[in-house]
Design an enzyme around this catalytic site. Structure first.
Site, PDB file in Angstrom:
ATOM      1  N   CYS A   1       0.830  -1.216   0.000  1.00  0.00           N
ATOM      2  CA  CYS A   1       0.000   0.000   0.000  1.00  0.00           C
ATOM      3  C   CYS A   1       0.861   1.261   0.000  1.00  0.00           C
ATOM      4  O   CYS A   1       0.677   2.153  -0.817  1.00  0.00           O
ATOM      5  CB  CYS A   1      -0.922  -0.030   1.216  1.00  0.00           C
ATOM      6  SG  CYS A   1      -1.944   1.420   1.349  1.00  0.00           S
TER       7      CYS A   1
ATOM      8  N   CYS B   1      -1.619   1.764  -2.977  1.00  0.00           N
ATOM      9  CA  CYS B   1      -2.580   2.860  -2.751  1.00  0.00           C
ATOM     10  C   CYS B   1      -1.942   4.253  -2.741  1.00  0.00           C
ATOM     11  O   CYS B   1      -2.428   5.167  -3.408  1.00  0.00           O
ATOM     12  CB  CYS B   1      -3.296   2.705  -1.416  1.00  0.00           C
ATOM     13  SG  CYS B   1      -3.368   1.056  -0.742  1.00  0.00           S
TER      14      CYS B   1
ATOM     15  N   LYS C   1       0.058   5.395  -5.991  1.00  0.00           N
ATOM     16  CA  LYS C   1      -0.971   5.417  -7.048  1.00  0.00           C
ATOM     17  C   LYS C   1      -1.854   6.657  -6.913  1.00  0.00           C
ATOM     18  O   LYS C   1      -2.139   7.348  -7.883  1.00  0.00           O
ATOM     19  CB  LYS C   1      -1.777   4.115  -6.940  1.00  0.00           C
ATOM     20  CG  LYS C   1      -2.844   3.879  -7.942  1.00  0.00           C
ATOM     21  CD  LYS C   1      -4.232   4.336  -7.565  1.00  0.00           C
ATOM     22  CE  LYS C   1      -4.799   3.992  -6.239  1.00  0.00           C
ATOM     23  NZ  LYS C   1      -5.465   2.727  -6.132  1.00  0.00           N
TER      24      LYS C   1
ATOM     25  N   TYR D   1       6.441   4.702   9.778  1.00  0.00           N
ATOM     26  CA  TYR D   1       6.113   3.318  10.146  1.00  0.00           C
ATOM     27  C   TYR D   1       7.160   2.747  11.098  1.00  0.00           C
ATOM     28  O   TYR D   1       6.842   2.081  12.071  1.00  0.00           O
ATOM     29  CB  TYR D   1       5.992   2.442   8.885  1.00  0.00           C
ATOM     30  CG  TYR D   1       4.590   2.455   8.334  1.00  0.00           C
ATOM     31  CD1 TYR D   1       4.115   3.538   7.607  1.00  0.00           C
ATOM     32  CD2 TYR D   1       3.722   1.401   8.564  1.00  0.00           C
ATOM     33  CE1 TYR D   1       2.825   3.579   7.128  1.00  0.00           C
ATOM     34  CE2 TYR D   1       2.418   1.427   8.079  1.00  0.00           C
ATOM     35  CZ  TYR D   1       1.986   2.508   7.360  1.00  0.00           C
ATOM     36  OH  TYR D   1       0.698   2.541   6.898  1.00  0.00           O
TER      37      TYR D   1
ATOM     38  N   TYR E   1      -9.388  -2.881 -11.357  1.00  0.00           N
ATOM     39  CA  TYR E   1      -9.300  -1.464 -11.012  1.00  0.00           C
ATOM     40  C   TYR E   1      -7.904  -0.886 -11.218  1.00  0.00           C
ATOM     41  O   TYR E   1      -7.757   0.275 -11.623  1.00  0.00           O
ATOM     42  CB  TYR E   1      -9.821  -1.208  -9.590  1.00  0.00           C
ATOM     43  CG  TYR E   1      -8.898  -1.586  -8.452  1.00  0.00           C
ATOM     44  CD1 TYR E   1      -8.033  -0.652  -7.901  1.00  0.00           C
ATOM     45  CD2 TYR E   1      -8.888  -2.875  -7.927  1.00  0.00           C
ATOM     46  CE1 TYR E   1      -7.187  -0.995  -6.854  1.00  0.00           C
ATOM     47  CE2 TYR E   1      -8.045  -3.223  -6.882  1.00  0.00           C
ATOM     48  CZ  TYR E   1      -7.199  -2.284  -6.352  1.00  0.00           C
ATOM     49  OH  TYR E   1      -6.356  -2.616  -5.338  1.00  0.00           O
TER      50      TYR E   1
ATOM     51  N   GLU F   1      -7.129   2.447 -13.412  1.00  0.00           N
ATOM     52  CA  GLU F   1      -6.477   3.599 -12.773  1.00  0.00           C
ATOM     53  C   GLU F   1      -5.242   4.015 -13.567  1.00  0.00           C
ATOM     54  O   GLU F   1      -5.032   5.206 -13.823  1.00  0.00           O
ATOM     55  CB  GLU F   1      -6.087   3.239 -11.334  1.00  0.00           C
ATOM     56  CG  GLU F   1      -7.304   3.147 -10.429  1.00  0.00           C
ATOM     57  CD  GLU F   1      -6.987   2.671  -9.016  1.00  0.00           C
ATOM     58  OE1 GLU F   1      -7.784   2.953  -8.119  1.00  0.00           O
ATOM     59  OE2 GLU F   1      -5.952   2.017  -8.811  1.00  0.00           O
TER      60      GLU F   1
ATOM     61  N   HIS G   1     -26.273  22.147  -0.272  1.00  0.00           N
ATOM     62  CA  HIS G   1     -26.477  22.746  -1.580  1.00  0.00           C
ATOM     63  C   HIS G   1     -25.472  23.853  -1.824  1.00  0.00           C
ATOM     64  O   HIS G   1     -25.199  24.625  -0.906  1.00  0.00           O
ATOM     65  CB  HIS G   1     -27.903  23.325  -1.643  1.00  0.00           C
ATOM     66  CG  HIS G   1     -28.265  23.786  -3.013  1.00  0.00           C
ATOM     67  ND1 HIS G   1     -28.500  22.915  -4.055  1.00  0.00           N
ATOM     68  CD2 HIS G   1     -28.394  25.039  -3.515  1.00  0.00           C
ATOM     69  CE1 HIS G   1     -28.792  23.622  -5.141  1.00  0.00           C
ATOM     70  NE2 HIS G   1     -28.732  24.902  -4.836  1.00  0.00           N
TER      71      HIS G   1
ATOM     72  N   GLU H   1     -25.612  15.910  -2.902  1.00  0.00           N
ATOM     73  CA  GLU H   1     -27.011  16.070  -2.496  1.00  0.00           C
ATOM     74  C   GLU H   1     -27.956  15.244  -3.379  1.00  0.00           C
ATOM     75  O   GLU H   1     -29.083  14.962  -2.996  1.00  0.00           O
ATOM     76  CB  GLU H   1     -27.439  17.538  -2.462  1.00  0.00           C
ATOM     77  CG  GLU H   1     -27.509  18.213  -3.819  1.00  0.00           C
ATOM     78  CD  GLU H   1     -27.904  19.695  -3.728  1.00  0.00           C
ATOM     79  OE1 GLU H   1     -28.827  20.026  -2.959  1.00  0.00           O
ATOM     80  OE2 GLU H   1     -27.287  20.513  -4.439  1.00  0.00           O
TER      81      GLU H   1
HETATM   82  P1  FAD Z   1       1.210  -6.131   1.883  1.00  0.00           P
HETATM   83  O1  FAD Z   1       0.857  -4.726   2.127  1.00  0.00           O
HETATM   84  O2  FAD Z   1       1.467  -6.542   0.482  1.00  0.00           O
HETATM   85  O3  FAD Z   1       2.489  -6.430   2.783  1.00  0.00           O
HETATM   86  C1  FAD Z   1       3.174  -7.636   2.739  1.00  0.00           C
HETATM   87  C2  FAD Z   1       4.622  -7.372   3.144  1.00  0.00           C
HETATM   88  O4  FAD Z   1       5.257  -8.620   3.426  1.00  0.00           O
HETATM   89  C3  FAD Z   1       5.446  -6.721   2.056  1.00  0.00           C
HETATM   90  O5  FAD Z   1       6.047  -5.553   2.557  1.00  0.00           O
HETATM   91  C4  FAD Z   1       6.498  -7.775   1.689  1.00  0.00           C
HETATM   92  O6  FAD Z   1       7.760  -7.208   1.341  1.00  0.00           O
HETATM   93  C5  FAD Z   1       6.600  -8.553   2.992  1.00  0.00           C
HETATM   94  N1  FAD Z   1       7.080  -9.925   2.828  1.00  0.00           N
HETATM   95  C6  FAD Z   1       6.634 -10.876   1.969  1.00  0.00           C
HETATM   96  N2  FAD Z   1       7.251 -12.048   2.187  1.00  0.00           N
HETATM   97  C7  FAD Z   1       8.124 -11.848   3.212  1.00  0.00           C
HETATM   98  C8  FAD Z   1       9.037 -12.684   3.918  1.00  0.00           C
HETATM   99  N3  FAD Z   1       9.158 -13.984   3.616  1.00  0.00           N
HETATM  100  N4  FAD Z   1       9.780 -12.145   4.914  1.00  0.00           N
HETATM  101  C9  FAD Z   1       9.652 -10.837   5.242  1.00  0.00           C
HETATM  102  N5  FAD Z   1       8.777 -10.002   4.629  1.00  0.00           N
HETATM  103  C10 FAD Z   1       8.031 -10.501   3.627  1.00  0.00           C
HETATM  104  N6  FAD Z   1      -6.008  -1.050  -1.539  1.00  0.00           N
HETATM  105  C11 FAD Z   1      -6.865  -0.083  -1.135  1.00  0.00           C
HETATM  106  O7  FAD Z   1      -7.548  -0.252  -0.109  1.00  0.00           O
HETATM  107  N7  FAD Z   1      -6.981   1.093  -1.829  1.00  0.00           N
HETATM  108  C12 FAD Z   1      -6.257   1.345  -2.942  1.00  0.00           C
HETATM  109  O8  FAD Z   1      -6.385   2.412  -3.548  1.00  0.00           O
HETATM  110  C13 FAD Z   1      -5.341   0.351  -3.379  1.00  0.00           C
HETATM  111  N8  FAD Z   1      -4.580   0.564  -4.461  1.00  0.00           N
HETATM  112  C14 FAD Z   1      -3.676  -0.379  -4.844  1.00  0.00           C
HETATM  113  C15 FAD Z   1      -2.917  -0.132  -5.975  1.00  0.00           C
HETATM  114  C16 FAD Z   1      -1.996  -1.061  -6.412  1.00  0.00           C
HETATM  115  C17 FAD Z   1      -1.157  -0.770  -7.630  1.00  0.00           C
HETATM  116  C18 FAD Z   1      -1.844  -2.283  -5.688  1.00  0.00           C
HETATM  117  C19 FAD Z   1      -0.853  -3.315  -6.148  1.00  0.00           C
HETATM  118  C20 FAD Z   1      -2.616  -2.547  -4.580  1.00  0.00           C
HETATM  119  C21 FAD Z   1      -3.542  -1.598  -4.145  1.00  0.00           C
HETATM  120  N9  FAD Z   1      -4.351  -1.818  -3.031  1.00  0.00           N
HETATM  121  C22 FAD Z   1      -5.241  -0.852  -2.639  1.00  0.00           C
HETATM  122  C23 FAD Z   1      -4.325  -3.106  -2.303  1.00  0.00           C
HETATM  123  C24 FAD Z   1      -3.516  -3.000  -1.011  1.00  0.00           C
HETATM  124  O9  FAD Z   1      -2.239  -2.456  -1.276  1.00  0.00           O
HETATM  125  C25 FAD Z   1      -3.402  -4.377  -0.392  1.00  0.00           C
HETATM  126  O10 FAD Z   1      -4.678  -4.938  -0.253  1.00  0.00           O
HETATM  127  C26 FAD Z   1      -2.722  -4.341   0.978  1.00  0.00           C
HETATM  128  O11 FAD Z   1      -1.447  -3.759   0.889  1.00  0.00           O
HETATM  129  C27 FAD Z   1      -2.622  -5.758   1.557  1.00  0.00           C
HETATM  130  O12 FAD Z   1      -1.941  -5.717   2.790  1.00  0.00           O
HETATM  131  P2  FAD Z   1      -1.172  -7.003   3.336  1.00  0.00           P
HETATM  132  O13 FAD Z   1      -0.763  -6.648   4.715  1.00  0.00           O
HETATM  133  O14 FAD Z   1      -1.968  -8.210   3.108  1.00  0.00           O
HETATM  134  O15 FAD Z   1       0.128  -7.153   2.418  1.00  0.00           O
END
Ligand code: FAD
Length: 454
Positions: free
Chosen positions: A43, A48, A51, A99, A177, A181, A437, A442
């Protein structure tokens, strides 16, 4: 205190992993998190956030055009991709730092390394071995590009955020989506854009009125839409451009091909074979409604499971799991009904609750309220483009089952509607609400006569 190094160890510091870590640490658990790429996950780094920043940037080309009608004479504007990229990178670095500080301040141990299971309670994290009573897999998803001759020439949404130059012509492949986008973003950045989708009409799963209205709107803006089309192969030509051969025998020349054809769970090198964790038939980690895998000490949330792939969903799941494990008295399960979502194309799409098709399939007799109108902002701008608002209402109970919109700031507007639907709002309640308005929003409280009624 247990004999493990950690009460909870989280693999992946993305949306879900960070939320689960912070909450669990806040409840007094000893928590560690491993992240091998970037804090904040998809994200913040390649989803997100960047983007949406790109979408804001892309909007300026229309804003500059529209400004003339409002009395503004602007000098010739030109778009500077490296400047946008540099500013975006700085903002993401700032968020990565936030973070890190948030996790540290919560007492979470951060390990900047890849994690791999050795057994159900032991992980290899970089050059260290750690043990944990509970382990959470929150490794998210990864873009999936099908293999075909020339697929090495295409990029995914991961690379698009780091392109050194933005070429003149782009082909976007996909119908979800993210594809729409990026088609909008490149178009707003004054690039020639084609969008290719193998199905009849893009945005499968969205309300049919939204899908048709959006296709007509972006076509009219000048995006070359090609449905029922697919790529056979791609060749790099001597001048560096790409020749894309389609399955119908036609060809298309472009400079960049972006595949946005779905994401797969990120399981590479995770060592699941050393655990009892199983996958479902789509390849996601199989979990029950408490995010428990088949291995009693291992849980999974977010995009690595078959859930709605949205940041707020991963956040909610992370929060729910942390409560269930460490503060069970406050545990509230995630409510997956009426989840609002937006597509940040231009104009925006926002959607909430049931589509007309889903409501009918569920057996409801319906009143459909639909309004298409030119938003006031478009009048002096001389922009003919219409907004669309649609409400799906159950005839028997008068409950509003779905709210759908295309138009400026649709995401901002529909977020408020989501509270109303959660509270069980009826159409009569919408009718009894006074409008603000003059706004586009609305319209949602002034649609009196059904457009169609069962
Ligand atoms: P992630 O956020 O993907 O985090 C997983 C993390 O785990 C990553 O940092 C990765 O490096 C780490 N990782 C993986 N394997 C290992 C390992 N073995 N050891 C250590 N670390 C590891 N959602 C919205 O709500 N609104 C939006 O507008 C939106 N736009 C998006 C646009 C794009 C282009 C994309 C690709 C996604 C978008 N999303 C959006 C979706 C959203 O980003 C995901 O749903 C969300 O990030 C999922 O969170 P998560 O915690 O499951 O995984």
């Amino acid at each position: 205190m247990s004999h493990y190094d950690f009460d909870l160890f989280v693999i992946g510091a993305g949306s879900g992993g960070v939320r689960a870590s912070r909450m669990a640490a806040g409840f007094g658990a000893r928590v560690g998190v491993a992240e091998d790429l970037y804090l904040g996950g998809t994200c913040v780094n390649v989803g997100c956030v960047p983007k949406k920043l790109f979408a804001y940037s892309a909007h300026y080309s229309e804003d500059f055009e529209d400004a003339k009608g409002y009395g503004w004479e602007l000098p010739d504007a030109h778009f500077d991709w490296p400047a946008l990229l540099e500013n975006k990178n700085q903002e993401i670095a700032r968020l990565n730092g936030i973070y890190r500080n948030m996790l540290k301040a919560s007492g979470v141990t951060i390990m900047d390394a890849r994690a791999r299971f050795i057994d159900s309670h032991t992980l290899q994290v970089g050059d260290k071995q750690i043990t944990a009573e509970h382990i959470l897999i929150a490794t998210g998803g990864w873009p999936h590009i099908p293999e075909f001759p020339g697929s090495e020439h295409v990029i995914s949404s991961n690379e698009v955020f780091h392109l050194e130059t933005l070429p003149k012509r782009t082909l976007v492949v996909g119908g979800g989506y993210i594809a729409i986008e990026f088609a909008s973003i490149f178009h707003g950045m004054q690039r020639e854009v084609s969008l290719l989708y193998r199905g009849e009409l893009f945005l499968r799963g969205f309300d049919i009125s939204l899908r048709e209205h959006m296709a007509a709107t972006i076509k009219q803006k000048g995006i070359d839409l090609r449905f029922n089309a697919d790529v056979r192969n791609i060749e790099r030509q001597a001048d560096g451009s790409l020749l894309v051969a389609l399955k119908d025998g036609t060809t298309l020349e472009t400079d960049l091909v972006l595949y946005a054809t779905g994401r797969k769970p990120n399981l590479k090198g995770l060592g699941l074979e050393n655990t009892a964790v199983t996958l479902d038939d789509k390849g996601f980690i199989a979990v029950n409604s408490d995010y428990e895998t088949q291995d009693p000490s291992i849980y999974a949330i977010g995009d690595v499971t078959d859930t709605l792939q949205l940041t707020p969903v991963a956040l909610a799941e992370g929060m729910a799991l942390a409560r269930r494990l460490f503060q069970p008295a406050d545990y509230i399960p995630v409510d997956y009904r009426d989840i609002p979502t937006a597509v940040f194309c231009i104009p925006n799409i926002a959607t909430l609750g049931l589509t007309e098709e889903q409501a009918r399939e569920a057996g409801h007799a319906l009143n459909i309220y639909e309004s298409r109108f030119r938003p006031m902002r478009n009048t002096l701008a001389g922009r003919g483009e219409e907004s669309l608002m649609k409400m799906i209402v159950d005839k028997a109970s008068d409950r509003v089952l779905g709210v759908h919109m295309i138009g400026p700031d649709a995401g901002e507007i529909v977020q408020g509607m989501a509270v109303a639907l959660k509270a069980g709002a009826t159409k009569a309640m919408f009718d009894a609400t006074l409008g603000i308005h003059p706004t586009a929003a609305e319209e949602f409280v002034t649609m009196r006569t059904p457009t169609r009624s069962d």
